[in-house]
Enzyme design. Structure first.
Site, short mmCIF file in Angstrom:
data_model
loop_
_atom_site.label_atom_id
_atom_site.label_comp_id
_atom_site.label_asym_id
_atom_site.label_seq_id
_atom_site.Cartn_x
_atom_site.Cartn_y
_atom_site.Cartn_z
N SER A 11 0.74 -1.17 0.02
CA SER A 11 0.00 -0.03 -0.05
C SER A 11 0.79 1.23 0.01
CB SER A 11 -0.99 -0.02 1.31
OG SER A 11 -0.06 -0.14 2.43
N ALA A 35 3.28 2.74 -5.31
CA ALA A 35 3.26 1.80 -6.46
C ALA A 35 1.85 1.02 -6.36
CB ALA A 35 4.42 0.99 -6.52
N GLU A 60 18.60 18.38 -5.91
CA GLU A 60 19.23 17.37 -5.25
C GLU A 60 20.44 16.96 -6.01
OE1 GLU A 60 16.27 14.44 -3.97
OE2 GLU A 60 15.28 15.88 -3.06
N HIS A 95 22.22 6.26 1.67
CA HIS A 95 22.04 7.70 1.61
C HIS A 95 23.17 8.42 2.47
CE1 HIS A 95 20.36 11.55 1.80
NE2 HIS A 95 19.16 11.14 1.35
N ARG A 137 20.53 4.86 -8.55
CA ARG A 137 19.40 5.76 -8.64
C ARG A 137 19.64 7.52 -8.35
NH1 ARG A 137 15.38 7.93 -5.01
NH2 ARG A 137 16.46 6.92 -3.50
P1 FAD Z 1 6.67 1.10 0.18
O1 FAD Z 1 5.97 2.44 -0.05
O2 FAD Z 1 7.58 0.76 0.89
O3 FAD Z 1 5.32 0.17 0.35
C1 FAD Z 1 5.33 -1.45 0.50
C2 FAD Z 1 4.17 -1.84 0.82
O4 FAD Z 1 4.39 -3.32 0.77
C3 FAD Z 1 3.76 -1.66 1.99
O5 FAD Z 1 2.38 -1.36 2.20
C4 FAD Z 1 4.08 -2.96 3.14
O6 FAD Z 1 3.27 -3.26 4.00
C5 FAD Z 1 3.69 -3.96 1.98
N1 FAD Z 1 4.59 -5.17 2.01
C6 FAD Z 1 5.96 -5.63 2.04
N2 FAD Z 1 6.01 -6.86 2.30
C7 FAD Z 1 4.66 -7.59 2.47
C8 FAD Z 1 4.15 -8.65 2.90
N3 FAD Z 1 5.05 -9.60 2.79
N4 FAD Z 1 2.90 -8.78 2.84
C9 FAD Z 1 2.11 -7.80 2.88
N5 FAD Z 1 2.44 -6.59 2.39
C10 FAD Z 1 3.90 -6.47 2.48
N6 FAD Z 1 12.15 8.38 -3.12
C11 FAD Z 1 12.06 9.53 -3.94
O7 FAD Z 1 11.69 9.44 -5.33
N7 FAD Z 1 12.04 10.87 -3.42
C12 FAD Z 1 12.26 11.20 -2.03
O8 FAD Z 1 12.16 12.20 -1.52
C13 FAD Z 1 12.50 9.73 -1.08
N8 FAD Z 1 12.81 9.88 0.18
C14 FAD Z 1 12.72 8.85 0.87
C15 FAD Z 1 13.22 9.01 2.32
C16 FAD Z 1 13.03 8.00 3.12
C17 FAD Z 1 13.26 8.14 4.40
C18 FAD Z 1 13.05 6.60 2.44
C19 FAD Z 1 12.88 5.57 3.32
C20 FAD Z 1 12.84 6.75 1.13
C21 FAD Z 1 12.78 7.74 0.37
N9 FAD Z 1 12.58 7.63 -1.07
C22 FAD Z 1 12.33 8.69 -1.92
C23 FAD Z 1 12.27 6.16 -1.82
C24 FAD Z 1 10.86 5.98 -2.06
O9 FAD Z 1 10.19 6.54 -0.87
C25 FAD Z 1 10.54 4.56 -2.14
O10 FAD Z 1 11.45 3.93 -2.84
C26 FAD Z 1 9.01 4.23 -2.63
O11 FAD Z 1 8.18 5.06 -1.77
C27 FAD Z 1 8.74 3.03 -2.33
O12 FAD Z 1 7.50 2.78 -2.85
P2 FAD Z 1 6.81 1.47 -3.04
O13 FAD Z 1 5.32 1.57 -3.40
O14 FAD Z 1 7.42 0.47 -3.72
O15 FAD Z 1 6.87 0.66 -1.66
C1 SIN Z 2 15.96 12.73 0.24
O1 SIN Z 2 15.15 13.61 0.53
O2 SIN Z 2 17.33 12.95 0.20
C2 SIN Z 2 15.54 11.21 -0.41
C3 SIN Z 2 15.35 11.48 -1.77
C4 SIN Z 2 15.48 10.15 -2.63
O3 SIN Z 2 15.82 9.07 -1.74
O4 SIN Z 2 15.11 10.01 -3.70
#
Ligand code: FAD
Ligand code: SIN
Length: 537
Positions: A10, A13, A115, A243, A387
């Site tokens: 959730s 993506a 950035e 990071h 990335r």
């Molecule tokens: P997530 O948002 O991590 O969601 C994963 C989901 O999968 C969750 O709901 C979880 O419960 C579920 N899940 C996992 N395993 C299971 C399982 N076994 N069973 C059921 N559910 C499961 N990117 C940028 O582009 N810009 C930014 O500014 C940026 N800042 C960031 C700052 C931080 C602190 C972090 C940690 C990351 C940052 N990133 C940033 C990276 C970016 O946030 C993530 O790559 C992105 O949000 C991932 O989205 P996602 O939908 O793939 O996964």
């Molecule tokens: C950050 O805000 O520095 C994280 C950005 C990212 O992971 O893309």
């Protein structure tokens, strides 16, 4: 349970994809599974923002494409980079239509941040809590869709394939199919199966494999481990992005607070413990060089000076502007006694992002039929060996959209074996398992895993360290498999098992790459190979 579209995750993506298929197919059922609370995702913690070409007077698609290719150090798929950069703008506008707010200046233009690795200011942001704002907007939009069911506290254990119907499935089986998943329902404590027409894997990253990470506890690489067990293709796992600037809090391990790169974009300067602004010794782009270079430079400074951190100096910055752009960071620092107007912020690198993952094509299709992947668990070809900052939220939305287009087109053509009857998918076999006797067997192994990954498979690697990591992982794997065979499933046990698999995949890919490129830096192979190739397992 049966559903038309099953979504694992959730975050940005999973929610983007779910919203789109639900709106396009109002007569079909969309089921989202998430292992803890619905908003506990990496997405929620994103700070800096989402990269996109919004200011066509100063910026252009070709500049964003070039920046992404340069950061990716030769391994990006150029076609995918072009797709993401060009289609990304429409996806950002959709997000805005769904209700996400990004900061604007008094003239009503978006305030665009900068950035590392970006040649122009192109990061849309909501103060320093961009991810939380996106997650809020998407969850609000999901609530309005009657054909979406979001089930929280539901842990996906494994993907169902022909293997569960008794067929032999190997890496070379040509038509592996996904029929749904086995879940551990944390409310009923039962293992159930969900049969699905189409499954989307959006299970996020794996930062928890390391001792210090910006990722929350959910980021245990479950998606990649599941696909690997199901014999799907995984690639480029050696490219773990650290990071450069996680807040250093003595004694704290696990989920570290991030100090966004946007702080350096606004003028923050890295200094070593002697107060020297060291980045100019490493790269002409100084503090805004790509992340791999900055993280390695910090690592080197820490080793030279024997310290556990360096400093990020913001004392010279306009403090009013700092408060406006970074209220969350300001408050967090104050909370631990750091006044950013007077004190430098102690920072150190932390595991942050997995560039590799489940290999997909340009429609988000994995090597397993009817299984799509998007977001951090996927390897689409965008990031290559490193990335570019703020490209991952963009990638997640673009590939969620592409997968939705393809999935909607395919869904009616699909027939799945009957859910009941002789050829039905079997229930989970828990025969011979008992309640976990000692949690220490899990927690100690987890500590060992994080330690060995951090010390042997971190920012700087060499052959000996990788070899040692491999041997230790073998032992952890053996012990954990024995435990898994005999013990009732728990999220902790499943996560440990998944993290060991992910650790193994990172080490395996790192061993296969006999060069230093992007985020993979091996002091025994500093030369760069002339042959550019992904590491596919
Ligand atoms: P997530 O948002 O991590 O969601 C994963 C989901 O999968 C969750 O709901 C979880 O419960 C579920 N899940 C996992 N395993 C299971 C399982 N076994 N069973 C059921 N559910 C499961 N990117 C940028 O582009 N810009 C930014 O500014 C940026 N800042 C960031 C700052 C931080 C602190 C972090 C940690 C990351 C940052 N990133 C940033 C990276 C970016 O946030 C993530 O790559 C992105 O949000 C991932 O989205 P996602 O939908 O793939 O996964
Ligand atoms: C950050 O805000 O520095 C994280 C950005 C990212 O992971 O893309």
């Amino acid at each position: 349970m049966q559903t038309d579209f099953l979504v694992i995750g959730s975050g940005i993506a999973g929610l983007t994809y779910a919203l789109k298929v639900a709106q396009e197919c109002p007569g079909k059922k969309v089921t989202i599974l998430t292992k803890t609370q619905s908003d506990e995702t990496n997405t929620k913690y994103a700070q800096g923002g989402i990269a996109g070409v919004m200011d066509f007077d100063n910026d252009s698609f070709s500049k964003h494409i070039e920046d992404t290719l340069v950061a990716g150090d030769g391994l990006c798929n150029k076609k995918v980079v072009e797709i993401v950069v060009k289609e990304g703008v429409d996806r950002i506008n959709e997000l805005i239509e769904w209700g996400a707010h990004f900061d604007k200046d008094p003239d009503g233009d978006y305030k665009l941040g900068k950035e590392g690795g970006h040649s122009e200011s192109r990061i849309l942001h909501h103060k320093d809590v961009t991810g939380a704002e996106m997650e809020r907007a998407l969850l609000d939009a999901i609530k309005k869709c009657k054909n979406i069911e979001l089930i929280s506290h539901c842990f996906v254990v494994d993907i169902i394939t022909q293997h569960h119907l008794g067929y032999l499935v190997t890496k070379s089986t040509p038509d592996i199919e996904c029929y749904g998943v086995y879940i551990l329902n944390l409310t009923t404590k039962k293992i159930e199966k969900i049969i699905a027409n189409i499954t989307m894997l959006a299970a996020g990253g794996n930062g928890q494999v390391y001792r210090s990470t910006t990722n929350p506890a959910i980021a245990t690489g479950d998606g990649v481990a599941m696909v690997y067990r199901a014999k799907g293709r995984i690639e480029n796992m050696e490219f773990i992005q650290f990071h450069p600037t996680a807040l250093y809090e003595p004694g704290l391990r696990g989920h570290s607070f991030l100090i966004t790169e946007a702080v350096r974009g606004d003028g923050g300067i890295l200094r070593n413990v002697n107060g020297e602004a060291f980045m100019e010794r490493y790269d002409s782009r100084k503090d805004l060089a790509p992340r791999d270079i900055v993280a390695r430079a910090i690592d080197n400074e820490m080793k030279i000076n024997g310290t556990e951190h360096v400093y990020l100096d913001c004392t010279h910055m306009d403090q009013q502007k700092f408060m406006e752009h970074f209220p969350n960071i300001h408050a967090k620092c104050l909370g631990i006694g750091i006044d950013v107007s007077k004190d430098m912020i102690p920072v150190s690198p932390a595991a942050h992002y997995s560039c590799g993952g489940v290999k997909t094509d340009e429609w988000g299709r994995t090597s397993i039929h009817n299984l799509y992947a998007a977001g951090e668990c996927a390897s689409t070809g965008l990031h290559g060996a490193n990335r570019l900052a703020s490209n991952s939220l963009l990638e997640a939305m673009v590939f969620a959209h592409r997968a939705y287009k393809d999935a909607v087109f395919n869904t009616d053509a699909r027939t799945i074996p009957p859910v009941n009857g002789e050829r039905a998918f079997p229930d989970w076999n828990a025969e011979g398992t008992t309640a976990p006797g000692e949690m220490i067997l899990i927690t100690q192994s987890l500590k060992e895993l994080k330690l060995l990954m951090s010390d042997y498979v971190g920012i700087v690697r060499n052959d000996k360290r990788l070899q040692r990591a491999n041997r230790r992982l073998d032992l952890l794997h053996e012990e954990t498999e024995q435990l898994y065979e005999k013990t009732e499933l728990s999220p902790q046990l499943c996560e440990l098992r998944n993290m060991i698999t992910v650790g193994y995949l990172i080490v395996k890919c790192a061993e296969l790459r006999k060069e230093s490129r992007g985020l993979h830096y091996n002091t025994d192979h500093l030369q760069r190979s002339k042959i550019l190739q992904n590491t596919i397992l």
